[in-house]
Design a protein around this motif. Sequence first.
Motif, mmCIF file in Angstrom:
data_model
loop_
_atom_site.group_PDB
_atom_site.id
_atom_site.type_symbol
_atom_site.label_atom_id
_atom_site.label_comp_id
_atom_site.label_asym_id
_atom_site.label_seq_id
_atom_site.Cartn_x
_atom_site.Cartn_y
_atom_site.Cartn_z
ATOM 1 N N ASN A 184 45.516 39.328 41.248
ATOM 2 C CA ASN A 184 44.126 39.772 41.185
ATOM 3 C C ASN A 184 43.168 38.603 41.391
ATOM 4 N N VAL A 185 43.499 37.474 40.770
ATOM 5 C CA VAL A 185 42.622 36.314 40.895
ATOM 6 C C VAL A 185 42.768 35.664 42.268
ATOM 7 N N MET A 186 44.027 35.561 42.756
ATOM 8 C CA MET A 186 44.239 34.888 44.034
ATOM 9 C C MET A 186 43.600 35.650 45.197
ATOM 10 N N SER A 187 43.352 36.943 45.000
ATOM 11 C CA SER A 187 42.660 37.700 46.048
ATOM 12 C C SER A 187 41.212 37.235 46.194
ATOM 13 N N ARG A 188 40.725 36.528 45.197
ATOM 14 C CA ARG A 188 39.361 35.991 45.140
ATOM 15 C C ARG A 188 38.288 37.072 45.103
ATOM 16 N N SER A 189 38.698 38.345 44.992
ATOM 17 C CA SER A 189 37.666 39.364 44.813
ATOM 18 C C SER A 189 38.085 40.399 43.767
ATOM 19 N N GLY A 190 39.109 40.084 42.990
ATOM 20 C CA GLY A 190 39.601 41.035 42.000
ATOM 21 C C GLY A 190 38.608 41.274 40.865
ATOM 22 N N ASP A 191 38.753 42.430 40.249
ATOM 23 C CA ASP A 191 37.831 42.790 39.171
ATOM 24 C C ASP A 191 38.020 41.962 37.907
ATOM 25 N N LEU A 192 39.177 41.305 37.777
ATOM 26 C CA LEU A 192 39.381 40.495 36.580
ATOM 27 C C LEU A 192 38.578 39.204 36.623
ATOM 28 N N ILE A 193 38.228 38.769 37.827
ATOM 29 C CA ILE A 193 37.593 37.463 37.950
ATOM 30 C C ILE A 193 36.270 37.389 37.174
ATOM 31 N N PRO A 194 35.375 38.375 37.321
ATOM 32 C CA PRO A 194 34.142 38.280 36.527
ATOM 33 C C PRO A 194 34.427 38.186 35.027
#
Lengths: 294, 802
Positions: free
Chosen positions: A132-142
């Motif tokens: 999720n994070v490596m996609s650089r647009s995942g919802d977990l990042i925020p």
Amino acid sequence: MEWTGHSEHLTAAVGMTQVWRPDTTEEAWRLKRQYGTFASYVAGGTWLRTRWESGSSVLPPYLISLDKIAPLQAIQQLESEQEAVELRIGAAVTLAAIESHPLAGGAVPLLGKAVSAVAAPSVRRQATIGGNVMSRSGDLIPALLALDAVIVSYSQGQYERQPLAEWLAGDGGDCDKLTVGFELKQVGGSCWFRKIGRRETFTPSVITIACAYRADSTAGRLLDVRIAVGGAGMAPVRLYEAETAAESGASGASVYAAVRKGIPSVADDYASAAYRRMAAANVIAAELDRAASG
Amino acid sequence: MEKPDDDRSSSEGAAASSPLNNRRSAGRWMERPDGAAKAAGKLVYLTDMKKPGMLHGKILRSSYPHARLLEVDVSAASQMPGVHAVLTADDVPGLNGYGIVTQDIPVFCTDRVRHVGDVIAAVAADTAELAAAALSAVRVQYEQLAVIDDPALALAPDAPQLHEGGNVLARTRAAFGDADSAFDSCAVIVEEEYVTPRQLHLYMETEGGLFVPEEDGRLTVYSPTQHGYKDRLQLSRILAMPEESIRVVSSPIGGSFGGKDELNVQPYGALLALYTGRPVKMHNSRRESVRSSIKRHPMRIRMKTGADKDGRIIAHRADILADTGAYATLGREVLMFATEHASGPYRIPNVLIEGLSVFTNNGVAGEFRGFGGNQVIFALEGQIERLADRLGLDAWELRRRNLREADDPGPLGQKIAPTDGARQVWEAALRSPLMTKRGGGAQGEEPWLLRGVGAAIVMHGGGLGYGIPDPAGGRLRLADDGKLEAVFGFEEFGQGVISVLTLLMRDHFGCAGEDIRIVIGDTDTVPHTGSATASRATAMAWQAMQRLAPPFAESMLRKAAELLGCTLDQLETGEGGIWRTADPFPVWDCQSERSSPEACSPSCQTLALTYRQLAAAMAEPLVQETSFDFPVTSSATPAVGSHFLYSYASVVTEVEVDMLTGKVRVLRTDHAVAAGPVVNPMGFLGQIEGGSVMALGFTLTEDVVMEEGRYARQQLDTYMIPTIRDIPRQVCVEAVEQLPEDDPFGPRGVGEIGTVGLAPAVAAAVRNACGSWISRLPIRPEQLIRPYHAVRQHWRGGDIGD
């Protein structure tokens, strides 16, 4: 006039991808180093698969699966002198595991809320926090940004810790590092998470907002406000100006203006950049106004 | 019969008043025979079938939405190991074209491609991967042409012409009185342009099937369709084979909604199987399905409607512009339907409806549940709301003042079967508790959540319409094993025709479920009963059974009476066999094969003869057949396509608009449907609930966005259909069953009508919630969102500006 091959059929045609399943971080890292761009790390594969299918990226000849590397599957509590719980979540931990883990989804409600907003239960059983994070647009990042999370990576026998915000600001070109996990603190106070999608659930994000804060009821002020936004192909960002505005007791209108300024301009066939800005600014201003009057 | 738990009435109890729910206790609630296997994912569909030695077929489609095709070179692909056939236009033995009405869709393109789904070559190989590799080895030389991606562009004088006949597929015109001059006498006139989206059918099972060359030279096609015989006819033209040499097995089907009525992969599977002499399996990925399948017609509808000061509508004009895409399929018929329905259930003295269906490079639009009604009713009901607003009248009252009477002619002036359906559903809507809240908005649980109620009314024709061949029929047979067989040419694509036929058999013969065998979906065994389309299957099955059952029962009873040595009136059909109606009475002795009064015992007092015994005693199999046509108007010179049997529906809904995001949620919908007696309550409920969920997608989230003739959303990760979390918490369905006493036509179809009324009802509700008029679907949050300060102002008591 031109000759056209039909390369869109090639991905489906290649049935020769080889999958490595190393037991250790070191071994995985060595394999990647050996194959370079001919290999890709893979965990749940839910996001990568959509990329391969759509032709956004090419299925490489080698996949390095992270599913057998024990530390990458673990959620552990770190030794901490402070009261707050500090956690390390392995990069290959599934979203479903985070959701149900008492230390993760339970003790860090912002993370729990964010995880529940990703895709659907069947996808969450396969998809991982690392992916999720490596996609650089995942919802977990925020959510991880609002939690001041640290990304832990491995390279050449060394582990490196870097604030996620800093890592995101980089170009991601350093493929010599393997992301092994994330460290975050359980913060006290309140939080909310809001994903505005194209429908109510199982949806791409139009804009995703995570917010954590503490309310000082005696002074009637908000402290330690952390706001981050992301989603829909936008580079996730912390909204520092809006945080400062909220902490200084500014009105909803000032927070609104500060949020608008902080959101990158991203449009797609679903929503304009203007809509994203307004929706995010509206939700943040309304929630913080409510918290302040709370 | 097991009755399921009443899950609907448990959702806040509101559904308890629904007559359909009451049916559950009346023994007519029948769990669908195919339901459990489908829900468990265990049902084997035709696209799940495999055969030893089968090959995998794949299709090469155009790289461009519009191009000249200069050369196709398959030499490299043909020589690849494991590749058994690479076919192009040269390999079509018969007609290189198909289409339900006009055969203008090339099986393989020869000189031009008109959309990205156009087919250039087809491949059969040992594996799907090899077939895909072979496709990538086909070299094609294109010369790109200007893309017509908007119907308005297609109509420009200098536009490239997509077909020999030009860019206009069809023009329609319906005129009564003098609309243009009648506007002069109107007190109010509203004028608006309405825009509706391109919608995917989104059947769960994508197109495909298994194509098997048989040893006797015949071809068996296991592939889902709504009309096996039509596929057989179309394939026979392409393959240059007699129809009788082709067997089409077409059920069960994982959904269709109109989308599988036209051919899709069948020509390629059939050709590849015949060329290779081996079974060939075809199965589209979702991406291939999106690229190649037909869609709902996007329409741009301009309406001008005028009323006098009392709210009587005097004049109505509609101009319909439909984007039919690259080929005809049923584009003309959809436009005709839209034209007929564009004045709805209202008596309007001066009407002028004009329609244009235009070719573009935007894929292909065709048949889709609702058939053009969805688009025009959205527009028309929007006009009614706007008129009411201008007149300062309650919109529901405005509808009443203009509603048709039972004996009024149909929308095209044709005589139609008289029913009071329009008024019945109008009244039923007032029984919805939501209706007391109409007109005014209310606040939801947060100050920025605004609620509103809206309603709409629908009139929807069933059958194909006047002047279009619309045959129906059916067959009953007493099988050797004693089963009562109902043999029909309809298909089961989830709509529940198997349940309908089972219930009708039980009604007519009083027999048990296990006495019945339903035979459908195989051209080798079923009679011609027409397509399962246009809300017609249930109506036609009911009418067929009215014709078939009495003589069939009489034949059974006559034979039984002969065997038992009694009179006809002493017998009746029932569970397990022929039952006696009077004492004293002989029963059939299986041992002696004769009737023996002395063999009568208390335990066998009533069942005189089993169906199996009756079948065994028959010298010839007992078969009863009928064929007839869907009833049409008796008017002297009706418009082609005009309908005779109509269903009516009203929809009342409450929505909530989040002013901070512009998102709309539908909280509850109450449907009333007047379509004659309900044959299958569960099926009826399913059609209306399911239809309204489909309509919810059409209203809020679904749009096959195209950019310059290419699909911008090719997968279910960006094309959004409603999930369980999007649909209203409460859906109530009331069936209004009363027909005039002398009505001979029985149940009308409900397959489509549930998809029509929700969009305008939601649009009206949104207007009542937050003040914005909706004229474009799906509703865009961007239209409704307001900046924080404006929302703040509203919840402090101010009003939100439009």
